[in-house]
Design an enzyme around this catalytic site. Sequence first.
Site, mmCIF file in Angstrom:
data_model
loop_
_atom_site.group_PDB
_atom_site.id
_atom_site.type_symbol
_atom_site.label_atom_id
_atom_site.label_comp_id
_atom_site.label_asym_id
_atom_site.label_seq_id
_atom_site.Cartn_x
_atom_site.Cartn_y
_atom_site.Cartn_z
ATOM 1 N N ASP A 1 20.114 46.423 28.531
ATOM 2 C CA ASP A 1 21.540 46.556 28.875
ATOM 3 C C ASP A 1 22.001 47.984 28.594
ATOM 4 O O ASP A 1 21.292 48.766 27.955
ATOM 5 C CB ASP A 1 22.322 45.544 28.027
ATOM 6 C CG ASP A 1 23.790 45.476 28.414
ATOM 7 O OD1 ASP A 1 24.119 45.816 29.563
ATOM 8 O OD2 ASP A 1 24.603 45.085 27.552
ATOM 9 N N GLU B 1 22.843 52.562 31.950
ATOM 10 C CA GLU B 1 23.269 53.428 33.084
ATOM 11 C C GLU B 1 22.996 54.897 32.807
ATOM 12 O O GLU B 1 22.738 55.622 33.783
ATOM 13 C CB GLU B 1 24.761 53.188 33.364
ATOM 14 C CG GLU B 1 25.075 51.796 33.880
ATOM 15 C CD GLU B 1 24.895 50.689 32.845
ATOM 16 O OE1 GLU B 1 25.108 50.987 31.658
ATOM 17 O OE2 GLU B 1 24.521 49.576 33.208
ATOM 18 N N ASP C 1 29.069 42.785 34.062
ATOM 19 C CA ASP C 1 30.237 42.112 33.492
ATOM 20 C C ASP C 1 31.250 41.677 34.531
ATOM 21 O O ASP C 1 32.278 42.320 34.739
ATOM 22 C CB ASP C 1 30.887 43.033 32.460
ATOM 23 C CG ASP C 1 29.938 43.320 31.304
ATOM 24 O OD1 ASP C 1 28.907 42.613 31.210
ATOM 25 O OD2 ASP C 1 30.216 44.237 30.521
HETATM 26 C C1 GLC Z 1 27.573 44.516 27.960
HETATM 27 C C2 GLC Z 1 26.733 43.534 28.763
HETATM 28 C C3 GLC Z 1 27.017 42.122 28.325
HETATM 29 C C4 GLC Z 1 26.768 42.000 26.832
HETATM 30 C C5 GLC Z 1 27.594 43.026 26.069
HETATM 31 C C6 GLC Z 1 27.258 43.046 24.576
HETATM 32 O O1 GLC Z 1 28.909 44.344 28.255
HETATM 33 O O2 GLC Z 1 26.928 43.690 30.139
HETATM 34 O O3 GLC Z 1 26.239 41.203 29.039
HETATM 35 O O4 GLC Z 1 27.103 40.708 26.405
HETATM 36 O O5 GLC Z 1 27.349 44.318 26.582
HETATM 37 O O6 GLC Z 1 25.931 43.359 24.361
#
Ligand code: GLC
Length: 768
Positions: free
Chosen positions: A409, A412, A483
């Site tokens: 995650d 980017e 998200d």
């Molecule tokens: C980002 C991710 C989400 C995750 C959050 C905390 O927003 O896209 O899926 O729960 O980070 O790690």
Amino acid sequence: MPQLPKYTQTGQTITFAFPNHDLQLSVLTSAIIRVFENRGDSGQSYAIEGKKEQPTDFTLKDVGDHYELTTADLLVKVDSDQHVDIYDAAGNPLAVDYRGKRQLLDKGVDKVHERLVEAEGHSVSSSTTGADSSYFQVVKSLAADEHLYGLGDKTGYLDKRGFEYDNWNTDNPAPQMENFTKLYKSIPVMYGLKNGHPYGLFFDNPYKSHFDMGKESPNYYFYSAVDGNLDYYVLGGKTLKDVVSNYTYLTGRVPLPQKWTLGYQQSRWGYSASQQEVQEIADGLKKYDIPCDAIHFDVDYMRGYRVFTWDKDKYQGDPKKFVTSLKEQGIKAIPIIDPGVKKDPDYDVYADGIKKGYFVKSPDGKVYINKVWPGDSAFPDFGRPEVRQWWAHNDKFLTDIGVGGIWNDMNEPASFEGPIPDDVVFSDQDKPSTHKKMHNVYGHNMAKATYDGLKKYQDKRPYVITRAAYAGTQKYSTVWTGDNRSIWPHIQMMIPQLCNLGMSGFSFAGTDIGGFGSDTNAELLTRWIEAAVFSPLMRNHAAMGTRHQEPWSFGEPTLSIYRKFVKLRYRFIPYLYDLFEKGTKSGLPVMRPLVLNYDNDPRVRDLNDEFMVGDSVLVAPIVEKSKTKRLVYLPAGDWVDFWNNRQYTGNQDIVVNAPLDKLPLFIKKDAILPWGNPVDHISDEPDKTMTFKVFGDQGSYDHYQDDGTDFKYQDGEFNHYTLSVNAGQVSIQLPHHGFNPAYEKITVELPDKQVVLSYDAASNSYRE
Ligand code: GLC
């Protein structure tokens, strides 16, 4: 008229010597031609790996005012004004340079004026503002009847015509709507259906790029980049399917996943802060009889957000014991790993990365620091092979604990303290480069490193999920769309978004079921699980602080409906697994827009609320609040209502009742579908029996079986079954028998009877 340029030929590449620069055309296959102009950038493609050029026959002719390069599938014309025009073999125009006048939206506007408009928070299209000398654009004609698809995860509708998009991987937590130009992924491939003729264009430029899909003018579209080379591939094919297949030949295809990864997965940001809570979720799934294969562990399981740590205090001193016990309960643990490494000299991953010089640096040579979840963090320089190996090695910490996969995650990369400046030094393989160039491939390189680590330290097909990606990341990772929110527009958006991701090579994709941000409600969650029954990646995930959305959170009837659809999913897993296996060869997505299967039907060219799963299943979910019936368009052929076997002829709209517990679902007449056994988890034990449902009294089907976990299938350890049904007579053969045991018994369900066949070792086939 200016003279045609001279040219030279090396193998299948023609170099035209224009006064200012050279223009190259390379024939990779009869349907893939690369158009290249070196504008000073060096380095290799991150999307394309290995040699893609095949020996291909072509001719080049000087026809007076232009050259014509002809292959079996494409015709390229190059004239003295450097226009590059691509036609199909029958001479239909596909991607033709635009020659008319530009129709700028605001002709008199200067930069000062634009900055003022931006100061109030409006964005001004970059079409007029590409002032840098490194900026360039390519403008192609748009026909009145032309539909545009692709571009990966972008918001909005299936047909991208009329909108503009940017490729600059971006984590923007605001509710994603159709006016968003950029999201987490950069997948610069687009497809056109020009007067019904299909083609594709892959713009392999990792810098920030822009696609104006006919916003500025209905007469043309253009794509531009702030830097890098002019480097694009034109993809031909007789059908849109051929074109997608050619694109995935070029950038790679989704590898065969572990079978259990097609199962239901449960997640929420916050669960993993305590072992007890995760266990309660596992208990809930069992108690409420919801089949499930994985629980995801969000950032809370770590020690102060330090990647490759697991807070033992939260896990009774022994996370491995807990992960093992979960596995015994049939549930795999999928921990999250972000790229940001906490700046803490006493933390081994940080200290090691500093010692080895593995983090990206400011131009002054100091390690670049920005803030993410752990606070001040350093960013691994994933462009370097050595750094990827180091990261892959860190995966061992997690594979030793026994995780089922890794969720990447924030890659980017996201940063909380302002954007990372363009000139931060990131490596392009072993050469120093810039953030400006490497930003869009950062997530790609991280996912690749994670894939390599899992492959090395687990004897399994790696299961990686990533948020950021570039073209080609599909070879290493599944993706989710980041998200989203618990709002109706986002269940609607799921369909075009996953369909365009599929066309862009990302067959294994999903959205957060129920919605991530904001509060879901019983009706929305119910409709979402229905709409997502066929979502290749099927995960319910929510943000901390939002209303809970586990299947039982709203009581009845939500729970029973949710259960019914998760159970339906497990019945369809053998079909989905077959589609994934077929996709490794064809590159075609599992979940697809109707236009991919019926590209000559004008009715489906901008259909946003239906989709298909393979060639045989048509899904028309309810994606609007309070709605209990809807129109369903059925394309050519005959269709069977999955729920009551009623038959319909295609090429018409029908009204379908869909009370809260019903998902409108149609099966193509005479299709045969494998029908999985009812299970709570996908087991590693081979199935002893299999059922096939026949939606007619004839048809044929190819079915694939292997151990569903490792790479032995590559050495022939798989079974290939062929079924055929003729006037109600069933025959089953086993043309490839490399996996044991083959099914002992196969049940074939026809509309009016059941046939049970048993394996006969002597003839290596099935008999009644
Ligand atoms: C980002 C991710 C989400 C995750 C959050 C905390 O927003 O896209 O899926 O729960 O980070 O790690």
